[in-house]
Design an enzyme around this catalytic site. Structure first.
Site, PDB file in Angstrom:
ATOM      1  N   ASP A  56      -7.427  -9.115  -5.063  1.00 52.87           N
ATOM      2  CA  ASP A  56      -6.068  -8.616  -4.832  1.00 52.87           C
ATOM      3  C   ASP A  56      -5.290  -8.615  -6.145  1.00 52.87           C
ATOM      4  O   ASP A  56      -5.890  -8.570  -7.220  1.00 52.87           O
ATOM      5  CB  ASP A  56      -5.376  -9.486  -3.774  1.00 52.87           C
ATOM      6  N   HIS A 100       1.750  -8.640  -3.315  1.00 53.81           N
ATOM      7  CA  HIS A 100       0.697  -8.357  -2.339  1.00 53.81           C
ATOM      8  C   HIS A 100      -0.331  -9.487  -2.281  1.00 53.81           C
ATOM      9  O   HIS A 100      -0.684  -9.979  -1.189  1.00 53.81           O
ATOM     10  CB  HIS A 100       0.024  -7.031  -2.704  1.00 53.81           C
ATOM     11  N   SER A 112      -3.475  -4.293   5.428  1.00 59.85           N
ATOM     12  CA  SER A 112      -3.660  -5.236   4.317  1.00 59.85           C
ATOM     13  C   SER A 112      -3.515  -6.674   4.778  1.00 59.85           C
ATOM     14  O   SER A 112      -4.178  -7.580   4.254  1.00 59.85           O
ATOM     15  CB  SER A 112      -2.634  -4.963   3.208  1.00 59.85           C
TER      16      SER A 112
END
Length: 958
Positions: free
Chosen positions: A674, A712, A872
């Site tokens: 990520d 994220h 996600s």
């Protein structure tokens, strides 16, 4: 005569200038047409070399390969004859070039015939034309390589070439040294009194960068210092103004030099007894005038009108030293606070070396932090010392002998090396360190990075330290400890580079082994220590401005993970953090209320020094997207919160945690591919023992640093910490604002499988098509991981019915994860189910998890969390459930059954069973909705025996 000390870049600029002058001289003298042409071309190349060097010098590292390469090329044409007039000196890099520069500088006033004679003896461009052409060709190749790596347009430079702020950062003013020296002398001149008992004045001076980028570095300027003075145990806040002076004077009696009254409206008072204003201000505390205002001018101390305190400390609580933080292994030593402190401490050496403020034996016990009335400990370091005459401090006898020896040495600028008999130099003196304060700094840098006291490090690596504090400043002992612990510091870390330079005696001596003069010493401290540490900070936290570091640091609570300190004043400011860099997304959030807090800025754009542009939501939606462009599936903004995490936690506690207490089990290992992770987040810091590995594939130059600039990765890591509380996490940074190319992801997968030996890989990203360059390598890596029985989970996509599953979620060796709400209803953005396939889904709407501290407004979001929606976020939840099942199997099943569950077919079969509430249940939206609870309709709501037999039976047939 010893060669002049130059930095590599300064040496290159000087060499190119001199070679050009020499080529011009030779061209005018020579009659040969071919040689004239050669000298003309050489002159042109020298101009180009200087132009290129000036263009890139502010952006590149000190040891840049291109600079070292061109220096070696120029060195090859200089003969050893240039060394004939030099005294013996240690061989160092490019010593012939340094000698050439020194000689030519001395010969500028000589006539051309003398210069020509020198040039013909000291330079050799080659006797044959082929040799000369080869030299010019080497220069051309160097220019081509440089322009390829550093194009004229800096925005095209590689992100690995320079730190995000190095290109525009200016050197600090060295006038702080004079101002600090003047301040100490003025205080000393004012402290004598007839009081009994005699006062022992203590002083604590605030440390900082004192950067004023708009000032000329070599001109004395006005500087203000914050400090505390004491006559006993109580400390009095003092603010001191220093005044720029054309000539520094410390003993002035002329009445006409009294400071002028400039619009103050009152007469200044000279401070003759320092204890008097301190005692008086204490009595006036009830009037809220509790900060003394002093002014230093022409060596005398003047009292201004007192003011309100700007830094209200809690006088009932003792200050906390840096040594205490390190000894306690405090979690306040986060990645951010470590790097900020390293920079501030390096500036202490730069600004205070050679002054009484900085004793050679300074260390972490000398650095203190005050606790405030609001129970915070601002990251505002002070150095404490006693107001005593220079040279009368508590210095160990051995070190005192060394220092006195250095003081008796002649200044390199004043003595003639020819008068020094080499036979009279003790060889042991050649290893003495000429700058003890930087050795003490090296010790503190080791303590900071490893969060371990120096004495404990020495014991750990078998270094027997002598008694007394002097061991911290004896470079031999410090170097022995460093040799033991440096394997724990990444090889490419600027921390490690700075420590190495601090401890290397050759860094702090000239070519003759003599102590550097003051100007060269300051330059060396900045270039070899301060600048690399600034880069270390900038590379890890690009939103922190070096020029604003003093202000930024004071807003951080050292006692609470380095979080921002809340205050009414800060809350009233716009933007919310008045010290935010324009590169910080919070700057734009505060400045323009209509801008939504987006996924922050992209590291790649920052390091290319392209300003971050805040976008309105409609601008972001209108951006044209390349069909082949990869993305994260996190862009949904559903508002309702309905995470089933509480139900899962009850299941986890019942079937894992209760049993872990009775037996030791090897943990499940999960790799997260990520955007990195915010290690300063309280959730990450509190559970940092779970993060076992980090690797930055996006920027391998800083491979152990995985900062998350968009949020994220922190969000997904937070979910895995919640759903797999006993697993080990391995962070693979493969992106900033969008995923990397497939080849880089393939490398990350291979590394996670081979080196980390993980059980699960979580991938919350995807490509709309596999028709992208390098995807075949990603497929190979996935197949290899599958063959090793590594479970891979990937996000389906957020395209709804517009597109099918993304890649790699579409790969048969990967478990694709769709998104639902907490009731199992398909999320509107989740792709349509595929016929005759296992469409596994779990909650992915309004999922709460950690969000980077620097992307949050602490006033409105003090817990640093955010609700996000997208496949996600369903993906790490599914990976966490899989980790739970593996941990369950390790506790309750046989080894062979565990091995079957590690296979993709076994895991998918168990997940399908969990999704079935009964034999008659139909799939909801054709999804296998996976959620764990203790409800009787859920598999884990049944009896332990039923659960175990059911899973064994599933694995037997999978």
């Amino acid at each position: 005569m010893a060669p002049i000390s130059y930095t590599p870049m300064a040496l290159l600029l000087e060499t190119a200038r001199i070679i050009r002058e020499i080529a011009k001289l030779l061209k005018n003298d020579d009659k040969d047409r071919e040689l004239k042409h050669f000298y003309s071309r050489l002159m042109a190349h020298c101009l180009m070399v200087r132009d290129h060097a000036n263009r890139i010098k502010a952006a590149i590292a000190l040891d840049n390969e291109l600079i070292l390469r061109i220096l070696a090329l120029f060195e090859s044409i200089v003969t050893t004859h240039v060394l004939r007039e030099l005294s013996a000196f240690p061989v160092s890099s490019y010593f012939r070039l340094r000698a050439l520069c020194q000689h030519w500088d001395k010969m500028r006033d000589q006539n051309d015939s003398i210069k020509l004679e020198f040039v013909k003896q000291c330079l050799n461009f080659g006797l044959a034309s082929e040799q000369r052409d080869e030299f010019l060709e080497s220069l051309e190749n160097w220019e081509d390589d440089l322009t390829t790596q550093y194009p004229e347009d800096p925005s095209q430079w590689s992100k690995d070439d320079f730190g995000p702020q190095r290109k525009s950062r200016s050197e600090p003013s060295y006038a702080v040294w004079n101002a600090a020296q003047s301040l100490f002398k003025a205080l000393m001149a004012s402290k004598n009194c007839t009081c009994q008992p005699t006062h022992e004045f203590g002083a604590r001076l605030c440390l900082g960068t004192y950067r004023k980028p708009d000032l000329d570095e070599d001109i004395d300027q006005d500087f203000d210092f914050d400090m505390y003075l004491s006559t006993q145990q109580d400390w009095q806040e003092v603010h001191v103004h220093t005044v720029k002076e054309a000539v520094v004077q410390f003993a002035v009696n002329d009445e006409e030099l009294r400071p002028q009254k400039k619009k103050l409206g009152y007469k200044l008072m000279e401070v003759k007894k320092l204890c008097e204003p301190i005692e008086k201000i204490r009595k006036m505390a009830s009037h809220r005038l509790d900060r003394l205002e002093f002014k230093v001018e022409r060596g005398r101390l003047w009292k201004l009108r007192s003011e309100r305190s700007s830094f209200p400390i809690d006088r009932t609580k003792a200050p906390v030293s840096l040594e205490q933080f390190i000894k306690e292994g405090s979690r306040s030593l986060t990645e951010k606070t470590k790097r900020i402190l390293a920079v501030l401490l390096s500036y202490a050496v730069l600004h205070l070396h050679g002054t009484p403020w900085l004793q050679p034996t300074w260390g972490s016990s000398s650095i203190i932090f005050f606790q405030t009335a609001s129970s915070t400990i601002p990251l505002r370091p002070f150095i404490q010392t006693q107001l005593v005459q220079e040279g009368t401090g508590d210095v160990a006898p051995e070190l005192d002998r060394v220092l006195k020896h250095e003081e008796e040495d002649c200044d390199p600028d004043d003595c003639d090396p020819d008068e020094i008999d080499p036979d009279d130099v003790d060889p042991d003196d050649l290893v003495l360190h000429h700058c003890p304060p930087v050795v003490a700094l090296a010790v503190m840098l080791m303590e900071l990075y490893l969060a371990t006291p120096f004495e404990m490090l020495a014991k750990k690596y078998g270094v027997d330290l002598p008694d007394g504090i002097q061991n911290r400043t004896l470079s031999i002992d410090a170097d022995l400890v460093f040799q033991g612990c440096k394997s724990e510091i990444p090889e490419n870390s600027q921390f490690r580079y700075a420590v190495e330079k601090c401890l290397d005696p050759k860094t702090w001596q000239d070519e003759n082994g003599m102590k550097l003069d003051n100007q060269m010493l300051r330059t060396t401290i900045y270039q070899e220590v301060v600048w690399p540490l600034e880069d270390e900070l900038s590379q890890a936290f690009s939103y922190i401005s070096i020029d604003e570091l003093d202000k930024i640091a004071q807003t951080l609570d050292f006692g609470s993970w380095g979080q921002s300190i809340q205050s009414q004043q800060a809350a009233a400011c716009s933007p919310p953090n008045e010290f935010a860099s324009p590169h910080d997304p919070q700057y734009f959030v505060g400045l323009q209320g209509y801008i939504q807090q987006t996924e922050a800025h992209a590291w790649g754009r920052l390091v290319a020094d392209v300003p971050y542009i805040a976008q309105r939501p409609e601008q972001k939606m209108a951006r044209k997207v390349d069909y082949k462009e990869s993305k994260f599936f996190d862009d949904e903004t559903l508002s309702e919160d309905h995470s089933p995490e509480d139900d899962f936690q009850k299941v986890y506690e019942e079937f894992v945690q209760k049993h872990l207490q009775n037996r030791l089990q090897s943990p499940v290992k999960i790799a997260i591919l990520d955007t990195g992770v915010d290690l300063n987040h309280p959730d990450m810091d509190a559970r940092d023992n779970q993060i076992k590995g980090k690797y930055n594939w996006f920027n391998e130059r800083f491979k152990k640093m995985v900062p998350d600039h968009v949020g994220h990765g922190t969000h997904t890591a937070g979910l895995l910490l919640d759903y797999a509380p006993d697993a080990e996490l391995y962070i693979a940074k493969i992106a900033e604002d969008k995923p990397s190319d497939p080849r880089m992801i393939a490398k990350a997968i291979d590394f996670a499988v081979k080196s980390w030996q993980v059980d699960i890989i979580s991938m919350s990203f995807g490509f709309p098509t596999c028709d992208v360059d390098g995807y075949d390598e990603l497929e190979r890596a996935i197949e290899n991981a599958h063959s090793k029985h590594v479970l891979m989970f990937a996000a389906a996509s957020n395209s709804g019915a517009n597109l099918n599953r993304a890649y790699p979620a579409r790969d048969q060796h990967v478990i694709c994860i769709h998104s639902t709400d907490a009731n199992g209803n398909r999320s509107s953005f989740s792709p349509t189910a595929i016929t005759d396939d296992t469409n596994i889904a779990t909650v992915g709407q309004a999922v709460e998890s950690a969000w980077p501290v620097h992307l949050c407004d602490e006033k409105t979001n003090p817990t640093f969390v955010k609700y996000k929606s997208g496949t996600s976020y369903a993906t790490p939840i599914a990976a966490g459930i899989a980790a739970f099942l593996l941990q369950y199997a390790k506790l309750h099943l046989r080894e062979d059954q565990l091995e079957k569950l590690k296979r993709q077919s076994g895991m998918k079969a168990v997940l399908r069973k969990i999704a079935q509430k009964s034999q008659e249940s139909k799939l909801r939206d054709d999804y296998y909705y996976v959620a764990l609870s203790l409800y009787s309709d859920n598999l884990f709501g049944k009896t332990e025996g039923f659960i175990k037999e059911t899973i064994i039976d599933i694995l037997k047939n999978s």
